[in-house]
Design a protein around this motif. Sequence first.
Motif, PDB file in Angstrom:
ATOM      1  N   TYR A   5      89.617   8.171  -8.662  1.00  0.00           N
ATOM      2  CA  TYR A   5      88.889   7.474  -7.607  1.00  0.00           C
ATOM      3  C   TYR A   5      88.153   8.372  -6.621  1.00  0.00           C
ATOM      4  O   TYR A   5      87.230   7.918  -5.943  1.00  0.00           O
ATOM      5  CB  TYR A   5      89.846   6.561  -6.813  1.00  0.00           C
ATOM      6  CG  TYR A   5      91.019   7.261  -6.183  1.00  0.00           C
ATOM      7  CD1 TYR A   5      90.931   7.803  -4.911  1.00  0.00           C
ATOM      8  CD2 TYR A   5      92.232   7.354  -6.856  1.00  0.00           C
ATOM      9  CE1 TYR A   5      92.014   8.436  -4.333  1.00  0.00           C
ATOM     10  CE2 TYR A   5      93.321   7.977  -6.280  1.00  0.00           C
ATOM     11  CZ  TYR A   5      93.213   8.517  -5.022  1.00  0.00           C
ATOM     12  OH  TYR A   5      94.288   9.144  -4.448  1.00  0.00           O
ATOM     13  N   ASP A   6      88.522   9.640  -6.485  1.00  0.00           N
ATOM     14  CA  ASP A   6      87.871  10.467  -5.475  1.00  0.00           C
ATOM     15  C   ASP A   6      86.457  10.843  -5.908  1.00  0.00           C
ATOM     16  O   ASP A   6      86.239  11.405  -6.989  1.00  0.00           O
ATOM     17  CB  ASP A   6      88.680  11.733  -5.199  1.00  0.00           C
ATOM     18  CG  ASP A   6      88.131  12.489  -4.000  1.00  0.00           C
ATOM     19  OD1 ASP A   6      88.484  12.117  -2.857  1.00  0.00           O
ATOM     20  OD2 ASP A   6      87.342  13.427  -4.209  1.00  0.00           O
ATOM     21  N   LEU A   7      85.480  10.570  -5.054  1.00  0.00           N
ATOM     22  CA  LEU A   7      84.078  10.747  -5.405  1.00  0.00           C
ATOM     23  C   LEU A   7      83.696  12.219  -5.560  1.00  0.00           C
ATOM     24  O   LEU A   7      82.939  12.575  -6.470  1.00  0.00           O
ATOM     25  CB  LEU A   7      83.196  10.088  -4.336  1.00  0.00           C
ATOM     26  CG  LEU A   7      83.365   8.569  -4.184  1.00  0.00           C
ATOM     27  CD1 LEU A   7      82.532   8.054  -3.027  1.00  0.00           C
ATOM     28  CD2 LEU A   7      82.977   7.865  -5.479  1.00  0.00           C
ATOM     29  N   LYS A  55      85.664   2.443  -1.480  1.00  0.00           N
ATOM     30  CA  LYS A  55      84.796   2.048  -2.594  1.00  0.00           C
ATOM     31  C   LYS A  55      85.610   1.567  -3.790  1.00  0.00           C
ATOM     32  O   LYS A  55      85.312   0.511  -4.375  1.00  0.00           O
ATOM     33  CB  LYS A  55      83.914   3.223  -3.014  1.00  0.00           C
ATOM     34  CG  LYS A  55      82.953   2.891  -4.165  1.00  0.00           C
ATOM     35  CD  LYS A  55      82.089   4.075  -4.533  1.00  0.00           C
ATOM     36  CE  LYS A  55      81.054   3.707  -5.599  1.00  0.00           C
ATOM     37  NZ  LYS A  55      81.659   3.208  -6.837  1.00  0.00           N
ATOM     38  N   ALA A  56      86.639   2.332  -4.168  1.00  0.00           N
ATOM     39  CA  ALA A  56      87.417   1.994  -5.359  1.00  0.00           C
ATOM     40  C   ALA A  56      88.167   0.667  -5.197  1.00  0.00           C
ATOM     41  O   ALA A  56      88.221  -0.143  -6.124  1.00  0.00           O
ATOM     42  CB  ALA A  56      88.407   3.119  -5.672  1.00  0.00           C
ATOM     43  N   TYR A  71      88.026  -1.764  -2.315  1.00  0.00           N
ATOM     44  CA  TYR A  71      87.450  -2.923  -1.649  1.00  0.00           C
ATOM     45  C   TYR A  71      86.049  -3.285  -2.139  1.00  0.00           C
ATOM     46  O   TYR A  71      85.581  -4.405  -1.899  1.00  0.00           O
ATOM     47  CB  TYR A  71      87.442  -2.692  -0.138  1.00  0.00           C
ATOM     48  CG  TYR A  71      88.832  -2.466   0.408  1.00  0.00           C
ATOM     49  CD1 TYR A  71      89.729  -3.522   0.524  1.00  0.00           C
ATOM     50  CD2 TYR A  71      89.257  -1.189   0.770  1.00  0.00           C
ATOM     51  CE1 TYR A  71      91.008  -3.330   1.004  1.00  0.00           C
ATOM     52  CE2 TYR A  71      90.541  -0.984   1.260  1.00  0.00           C
ATOM     53  CZ  TYR A  71      91.415  -2.054   1.375  1.00  0.00           C
ATOM     54  OH  TYR A  71      92.691  -1.850   1.840  1.00  0.00           O
ATOM     55  N   ILE A  72      85.379  -2.372  -2.799  1.00  0.00           N
ATOM     56  CA  ILE A  72      84.057  -2.682  -3.354  1.00  0.00           C
ATOM     57  C   ILE A  72      84.141  -2.889  -4.858  1.00  0.00           C
ATOM     58  O   ILE A  72      83.724  -3.924  -5.384  1.00  0.00           O
ATOM     59  CB  ILE A  72      83.043  -1.564  -3.013  1.00  0.00           C
ATOM     60  CG1 ILE A  72      82.845  -1.477  -1.493  1.00  0.00           C
ATOM     61  CG2 ILE A  72      81.704  -1.830  -3.713  1.00  0.00           C
ATOM     62  CD1 ILE A  72      81.909  -0.374  -1.047  1.00  0.00           C
ATOM     63  N   ASP A  73      84.708  -1.883  -5.557  1.00  0.00           N
ATOM     64  CA  ASP A  73      84.812  -1.988  -7.014  1.00  0.00           C
ATOM     65  C   ASP A  73      85.988  -2.842  -7.472  1.00  0.00           C
ATOM     66  O   ASP A  73      86.085  -3.193  -8.651  1.00  0.00           O
ATOM     67  CB  ASP A  73      84.942  -0.591  -7.635  1.00  0.00           C
ATOM     68  CG  ASP A  73      83.729   0.278  -7.360  1.00  0.00           C
ATOM     69  OD1 ASP A  73      82.669  -0.281  -7.034  1.00  0.00           O
ATOM     70  OD2 ASP A  73      83.843   1.521  -7.454  1.00  0.00           O
ATOM     71  N   LYS A  74      86.916  -3.152  -6.534  1.00  0.00           N
ATOM     72  CA  LYS A  74      88.084  -3.999  -6.827  1.00  0.00           C
ATOM     73  C   LYS A  74      88.944  -3.432  -7.966  1.00  0.00           C
ATOM     74  O   LYS A  74      89.446  -4.171  -8.814  1.00  0.00           O
ATOM     75  CB  LYS A  74      87.643  -5.421  -7.197  1.00  0.00           C
ATOM     76  CG  LYS A  74      86.739  -6.080  -6.176  1.00  0.00           C
ATOM     77  CD  LYS A  74      87.449  -6.366  -4.873  1.00  0.00           C
ATOM     78  CE  LYS A  74      86.556  -7.127  -3.906  1.00  0.00           C
ATOM     79  NZ  LYS A  74      87.224  -7.371  -2.602  1.00  0.00           N
ATOM     80  N   ARG A  75      89.123  -2.136  -7.994  1.00  0.00           N
ATOM     81  CA  ARG A  75      89.916  -1.510  -9.045  1.00  0.00           C
ATOM     82  C   ARG A  75      91.379  -1.449  -8.622  1.00  0.00           C
ATOM     83  O   ARG A  75      91.702  -1.232  -7.450  1.00  0.00           O
ATOM     84  CB  ARG A  75      89.407  -0.096  -9.329  1.00  0.00           C
ATOM     85  CG  ARG A  75      87.962  -0.068  -9.808  1.00  0.00           C
ATOM     86  CD  ARG A  75      87.436   1.344  -9.872  1.00  0.00           C
ATOM     87  NE  ARG A  75      88.142   2.120 -10.883  1.00  0.00           N
ATOM     88  CZ  ARG A  75      88.175   3.450 -10.900  1.00  0.00           C
ATOM     89  NH1 ARG A  75      87.573   4.141  -9.940  1.00  0.00           N
ATOM     90  NH2 ARG A  75      88.811   4.081 -11.859  1.00  0.00           N
TER      91      ARG A  75
END
Length: 255
Positions: A154-156, A205-206, A208-212
Motif C-alpha cells: 500500500y505505500d506509494l 488512498k488504499a 478509503y479511496i480504493d476500498k482495499r
Amino acid sequence: MNGKTKTATVFRMVMPDHTCPYGIKTIDLLKRQGFEIHDNHLTTREQTDAFKAEHGVETTPQTFIDGKRIGGFDALREYFGKAPATKGEGETSYEPVIAIFATTFLLAMALSWFSFQSLLTIQTAEWFVSFSMVFLALQKLQDVRSFSTMFLNYDLLARRWVPYGLIYPFGEALAGLLMSAKALPIISVPISLFIGTIGAVSVFKAVYIDKRELKCACVGGNSNVPLGFVSLTENLFMIAMGLWMGASAMGWIAF
C-alpha cells in the motif's frame, strides 16, 4: 453435578526432555473450575503415538469428563464457555497495537511523575508519541524484510522505490529517539513529517479511496492488524509530532 465431586481425566505429554505447556494449562484450568483430576502422563513418544492412534486424535493433551472426550485445550475452554486460547490463522487482532500504546502511555506517565511529580503533562504527551514511534519501529525491525514486503502492498513511495521499505523503520526509530531527547530537531522533524505524510496519504488512498482490505505493516510484517484507522493514526501522530517539535524548536511554542 448435584453436589457430586467433579472429576476429569487428562492425558498429557510429560517426558524427560519435554513437558507439554498446554497440558499444564489444561490442569490449571480444570483446577480453577473445581475439578479433581486423574492426571495421566504420556512419558515416551511411543506411548503418545499409541494413545493418539487409539483415540483417533492428532494432538495432546486430551481431556475426558464423565467418560466423554472433550478434546484439547481450546476445546476444553470452549466446553467451559471461554474464548479459544489461540487465534485462527489470519484472524485479525488489535491486541499488539493496544499493548504498545498502553505501555508507552504508562511509561510516559511514569517518567513524567519522576521528572515533574505529575502524571499528565505536556511532556507526557510528547513522550507518549515519541515512545510509540520507537516501539512501533522496533516491531518492524524484528523482521525488516517481512515488514518491507507487506509495506509494498500500500505505500506509494515504497512501490516506486523499493529500498524505502527497508529504510522506513530506521527513520521512524531515529526520529522517535531524537524527539524523546528533544535533540537535533533539524533531523527528527523533517523525517517525521516526511514519512508521516507519505504514510497517511498511502493509507487513506488504499483504505478509503480504493476500498482495499489489507493487513497493516505498522507492527511488523507478520501482524494481523487490519490496515486502516490504526496505521493512519500512527502517521498522523508523526505529522503532529513533527509540527509540534518544529514549532517548539523555532520558539513559536513556549511552556
